[in-house]
Design a protein around this motif. Structure first.
Motif, PDB file in Angstrom:
ATOM      1  N   CYS A  51       0.849  -1.195   0.000  1.00  0.00           N
ATOM      2  CA  CYS A  51       0.000   0.000   0.000  1.00  0.00           C
ATOM      3  C   CYS A  51       0.885   1.246   0.000  1.00  0.00           C
ATOM      4  N   MET A  52       0.365   2.307  -0.605  1.00  0.00           N
ATOM      5  CA  MET A  52       1.054   3.594  -0.587  1.00  0.00           C
ATOM      6  C   MET A  52       0.939   4.213   0.803  1.00  0.00           C
ATOM      7  N   TRP A  53       2.081   4.625   1.329  1.00  0.00           N
ATOM      8  CA  TRP A  53       2.140   5.187   2.683  1.00  0.00           C
ATOM      9  C   TRP A  53       2.475   6.678   2.649  1.00  0.00           C
ATOM     10  N   LYS A  54       3.532   7.049   1.957  1.00  0.00           N
ATOM     11  CA  LYS A  54       3.963   8.438   1.854  1.00  0.00           C
ATOM     12  C   LYS A  54       4.416   8.712   0.430  1.00  0.00           C
ATOM     13  N   MET A  55       4.537   9.980   0.089  1.00  0.00           N
ATOM     14  CA  MET A  55       5.001  10.358  -1.248  1.00  0.00           C
ATOM     15  C   MET A  55       5.563  11.762  -1.212  1.00  0.00           C
ATOM     16  N   GLN A  56       6.301  12.099  -2.253  1.00  0.00           N
ATOM     17  CA  GLN A  56       6.808  13.452  -2.459  1.00  0.00           C
ATOM     18  C   GLN A  56       7.138  13.639  -3.927  1.00  0.00           C
ATOM     19  N   LEU A  57       7.204  14.890  -4.343  1.00  0.00           N
ATOM     20  CA  LEU A  57       7.610  15.230  -5.711  1.00  0.00           C
ATOM     21  C   LEU A  57       9.110  15.488  -5.739  1.00  0.00           C
ATOM     22  N   LEU A  58       9.810  14.839  -6.664  1.00  0.00           N
ATOM     23  CA  LEU A  58      11.217  15.144  -6.893  1.00  0.00           C
ATOM     24  C   LEU A  58      11.372  16.335  -7.824  1.00  0.00           C
ATOM     25  N   ASP A  59      10.495  16.437  -8.797  1.00  0.00           N
ATOM     26  CA  ASP A  59      10.346  17.613  -9.650  1.00  0.00           C
ATOM     27  C   ASP A  59       8.897  17.624 -10.114  1.00  0.00           C
TER      28      ASP A  59
ATOM     29  N   LYS B  22       7.634  16.310 -12.613  1.00  0.00           N
ATOM     30  CA  LYS B  22       7.263  15.135 -13.384  1.00  0.00           C
ATOM     31  C   LYS B  22       7.418  13.829 -12.620  1.00  0.00           C
ATOM     32  N   HIS B  23       8.328  13.770 -11.670  1.00  0.00           N
ATOM     33  CA  HIS B  23       8.648  12.510 -11.003  1.00  0.00           C
ATOM     34  C   HIS B  23       8.135  12.511  -9.565  1.00  0.00           C
ATOM     35  N   LEU B  24       7.552  11.386  -9.197  1.00  0.00           N
ATOM     36  CA  LEU B  24       6.936  11.187  -7.898  1.00  0.00           C
ATOM     37  C   LEU B  24       7.648  10.053  -7.181  1.00  0.00           C
ATOM     38  N   LEU B  25       8.034  10.298  -5.936  1.00  0.00           N
ATOM     39  CA  LEU B  25       8.648   9.270  -5.103  1.00  0.00           C
ATOM     40  C   LEU B  25       7.584   8.754  -4.134  1.00  0.00           C
ATOM     41  N   ILE B  26       7.248   7.471  -4.259  1.00  0.00           N
ATOM     42  CA  ILE B  26       6.192   6.846  -3.461  1.00  0.00           C
ATOM     43  C   ILE B  26       6.818   5.763  -2.600  1.00  0.00           C
ATOM     44  N   ARG B  27       6.412   5.719  -1.357  1.00  0.00           N
ATOM     45  CA  ARG B  27       6.886   4.675  -0.454  1.00  0.00           C
ATOM     46  C   ARG B  27       5.763   3.667  -0.228  1.00  0.00           C
ATOM     47  N   TYR B  28       6.012   2.426  -0.632  1.00  0.00           N
ATOM     48  CA  TYR B  28       5.070   1.328  -0.458  1.00  0.00           C
ATOM     49  C   TYR B  28       5.491   0.492   0.744  1.00  0.00           C
ATOM     50  N   THR B  29       4.500   0.068   1.519  1.00  0.00           N
ATOM     51  CA  THR B  29       4.767  -0.799   2.656  1.00  0.00           C
ATOM     52  C   THR B  29       3.533  -1.653   2.910  1.00  0.00           C
ATOM     53  N   SER B  30       3.569  -2.447   3.978  1.00  0.00           N
ATOM     54  CA  SER B  30       2.467  -3.361   4.248  1.00  0.00           C
ATOM     55  C   SER B  30       1.254  -2.600   4.794  1.00  0.00           C
TER      56      SER B  30
END
Length: 561
Positions: free
Chosen positions: A333-341, A343-351
Motif C-alpha cells: 500500500c502507498m504510505w507516503k510520497m513526495q515530488l522530486l520535480d 514530473k517525477h513522484l517518489l512513493i513509499r510502499y509498505t504493508s
C-alpha cells in the motif's frame, strides 16, 4: 630551534569587525560565481544575540514565515481562521528596546505588535471543521498559502459503504486510523481572500507536517491513503486545476475508455433471473483486476527480477522467487510520497499493517521506494529501504529531495550533498548505528532512509542554521523544523571561521520549577528566511510561552530579559 619549527603555526583568525569586512568588500574582488557566498559571510557579524522571554502574543497559534519573509501566518484559537501578519523587520524591535531600556514588562507587552502588523483575518472553515495547525504550504512567489481543515465523518446519517470503499484497493478503517472529511483551501496573502477550496469526503490524508501534501512550483499532489490514490493539481491564479488522478487509472482518458466497455458483461453474472432488471451502478470495489498503478509496479518487478536473468536455471529460479513473493507485492500500500520535480513522484510502499498504524516501529518494517513518471506513467526505478544505491543518491543529491528553497532563488541549503559539516554529522550517525548492538550497515541505511519521502517545506533556509557558518548542538536546534528537547543551558552558536562564541539563544523560562514533570521540555524554533530573527515556542504548564530572538546592538548587562 628544531622544536619550534616542528610546531604548527597558529591559525590566523579573520577580522570579525563588520566595518572591516565592508571595507574589504569594496577594495577586494571575489572569485567568479562566489558573490553570494561572500555576502553570506556577513551573517557572522549580524546575528540574533538578544532574547526576550515570554512575550505577550495574540490569542492564536504561531505557524511560520512565507518564503520571501514578508508575511507571517497564524491560526486562530478556535482553528477556524487564518491570521496574516506583515513582518516589519528586525529593526522595529530594536527601536522599542532603545526606548524602553530594561522595562521588561512593557517591552513584552508591545514587542509583538511592534514587529508584526495584522494585515487580514480570513475565515476558511465550514461547519464542524478545524484547521490543522501543522499544515501549510506556500507558493514559490509567496503570494498564496495552502491550508487544510478536517472534520470527523457524520455518524447520523453514516456514509454509504461505497463512499468509504471506492475501489478494490481501499483500506479498512480502524480505531487508530479514523476517516475524516478534508478540505484544502488556498488563500491570497496580499488580500486575505479565500480563493478556492477542494473537498475530499470519507478519506484519510496525513496533514501533520505536510506529510500527505506536496507542492513543487505550481504542481500540488495529495495522497489519499484510504483510497490509495494520488490527486495531481496545478495552482494557477490561486485556483486548483485538476490534472489527473493516479491509482485505479494513470492516464486522463483511461476512465473514458473503461466506461465504453459494454455493460452486458456484468449483467451476465446475475444469478437470479429478473424479467425487467434495473440498471445497477458500476462499483469499482468489486473489480477483480489489479489497478493500473499497482500493475505497472508488478510488471516492473517482473522485468527487473526475471527478465534480466539469462535464460535457463537462473531465470527459472528468479521466476519462482517472484511468484513466491507475488502476494506480498500485490498487497503493498502507498504510505507516503513526495515530488522530486514536476514530473517525477517518489512513493513509499509498505504493508497494510504499517499504513493502518498497527505496527509500533513503522520505519523498521520492509518497504519499497518507487519513482514514478507522472507524464509517461512509467515506473522509473524501485529500491528497497536497505538499498545502498538509493542511499548514495540521497546522500549526494539531498537538496533535490528536500526542496527547502524555491528553485527560483539561490540555493544555500545545509544538507549532506552541499555541506561538508552536515555530511560529517550524517556519517557519524551512520557509524554509530553500524557499530551499535543489533546494528549493521543495512540497519544504518534503513534508519537514514526512514526520513524519505521528505515532507514539503519542512527545512529552514535561514543562514543562521547553516553549518558552514555556525557550529551548534543539533540536538537542540536544526534545519528540520521539528520540536526539540531543550535544557537549562542556552543554545550556543560558534563561528566556523574563528571558533569564537558568537551568540546564544536562551530557552529557559523562570516559571518552570526544577525537578517537576516538565523537566524535559520541547521547543519549536521558527527562523526568518534571511533576517537575524527567530521565534521559539515551548509549552509550559498547559500554556505556550513565546520568545523572540532579535539583533540588539545596545548596551545591556545580560543577553536576555
Amino acid at each position: 630551534m628544531s622544536d619550534c619549527r616542528d610546531q604548527l603555526p597558529a591559525r590566523k583568525i579573520p577580522s570579525q569587525n563588520l566595518a572591516h569586512r565592508l571595507r574589504r568588500r569594496e577594495i577586494e574582488r571575489c572569485r567568479p560565481s562566489a558573490h553570494f557566498h561572500v555576502a553570506r559571510l556577513f551573517q557572522e557579524c549580524i546575528f540574533p544575540n538578544f532574547t526576550v522571554v515570554n512575550i505577550q502574543k495574540p490569542a492564536s497559534f504561531l505557524r511560520k514565515f512565507s518564503p520571501d519573509g514578508r508575511h507571517f501566518v497564524c491560526f486562530s484559537v478556535d482553528q477556524s481562521s487564518l491570521e496574516i501578519y506583515e513582518y516589519r523587520g528586525p529593526a522595529s524591535g530594536v527601536h522599542l528596546l532603545h526606548r524602553l531600556g530594561n522595562d521588561s514588562t512593557e517591552l513584552k507587552q508591545n514587542l509583538f505588535a511592534q514587529m508584526f502588523r495584522l494585515k487580514s483575518v480570513c475565515h476558511v472553515t465550514r461547519e464542524r471543521e478545524h484547521l490543522n495547525r501543522e499544515c501549510s504550504l506556500f507558493t514559490c512567489d509567496g503570494r498564496f498559502v495552502i491550508v487544510a481543515s478536517s472534520a470527523p465523518i457524520r455518524e447520523n446519517p453514516y456514509p454509504f459503504f461505497y463512499d468509504l470503499f471506492r475501489n478494490n484497493e481501499s483500506l479498512p478503517h480502524t480505531t487508530r486510523s479514523q476517516l475524516e472529511d478534508y478540505t484544502l483551501h488556498i488563500i491570497d496573502l496580499h488580500t486575505g481572500e479565500l480563493m478556492d477550496s477542494r473537498q475530499f469526503k470519507c478519506d484519510k490524508i496525513y496533514l501533520s507536517h505536510n506529510q500527505g501534501l506536496y507542492l513543487y512550483m505550481e504542481t500540488l499532489v495529495v495522497l489519499s491513503v484510504q483510497q490509495q490514490t494520488v490527486h495531481v493539481f496545478k495552482i494557477i491564479g490561486g485556483q486548483f486545476v485538476d490534472v489527473r488522478t493516479i491509482g485505479r487509472f494513470c492516464h486522463e482518458d483511461d476512465e473514458l475508455i473503461w466506461s465504453q466497455v459494454p455493460q452486458e458483461q456484468s449483467k451476465s453474472t446475475t444469478a437470479v433471473y429478473q424479467p425487467n432488471p434495473e440498471p445497477q451502478p458500476y462499483r469499482p470495489y468489486h473489480e477483480t483486476t489489479i489497478n493500473t498503478l499497482k500493475h505497472r509496479l508488478l510488471a516492473f518487478l517482473w522485468r527487473h527480477m526475471v527478465l534480466t536473468e539469462e535464460e535457463g536455471v537462473a531465470r527459472a529460479t528468479a521466476a519462482r522467487l517472484f511468484f513466491k513473493q507475488f502476494e506480498y507485492f500485490r498487497q503493498l500500500c502507498m504510505w507516503k510520497m513526495q515530488l522530486l520535480d514536476d514530473k517525477h513522484l517518489l512513493i513509499r510502499y509498505t504493508s497494510e499493517e504499517v499504513v493502518l498504524m498497527k505496527v509500533l516501529d513503522a520505519n523498521s518494517s520492509p518497504s519499497l521506494f518507487v519513482i514514478y513518471n507522472i507524464e509517461s506513467t512509467e515506473i522509473v526505478a524501485v529500491y528497497e529501504n536497505t538499498s545502498q544505491q538509493i542511499y548514495n543518491l540521497f546522500e549526494q543529491f539531498a537538496d533535490h529531495f528536500r526542496n527547502a528553497i524555491p528553485p527560483t532563488r539561490p540555493q544555500f541549503t545545509c544538507s549532506s550533498s552541499s555541506n561538508l559539516f552536515a555530511l560529517n554529522s550524517q556519517c557519524r550517525f551512520k557509524l554509530t548505528i553500524t557499530n551499535a548492538k543489533y546494528g549493521g550497515p543495512s540497519e544504518a541505511i534503513k534508519r537514514l532512509l526512514a526520513q524519505l519521502p521528505i515532507s514539503a517545506q519542512s527545512y529552514s533556509a535561514s543562514p543562521y542554521l547553516d553549518l558552514s557558518l555556525f557550529s551548534y548542538d543539533e540536538k537542540c536546534v536544526s534545519v528540520l523544523e521539528r520540536p526539540k528537547a531543550c535544557g537549562e543551558a542556552p543554545v550556543r552558536f560558534y563561528s566556523r571561521s574563528s571558533g569564537l562564541l558568537k551568540y546564544c539563544i536562551h530557552t529557559k523560562y523562570l516559571g518552570v520549577q526544577q525537578g517537576t514533570a516538565h523537566a524535559r521540555r520541547l521547543v519549536a524554533f521558527t527562523f526568518h528566511p534571511t533576517d537575524p530573527f527567530a521565534i521559539s515556542v515551548q509549552r509550559v504548564n498547559g500554556e505556550y510561552v513565546v520568545s523572540f530572538h532579535i539583533r540588539y546592538g545596545g548596551e545591556s548587562e545580560k543577553d536576555w530579559i
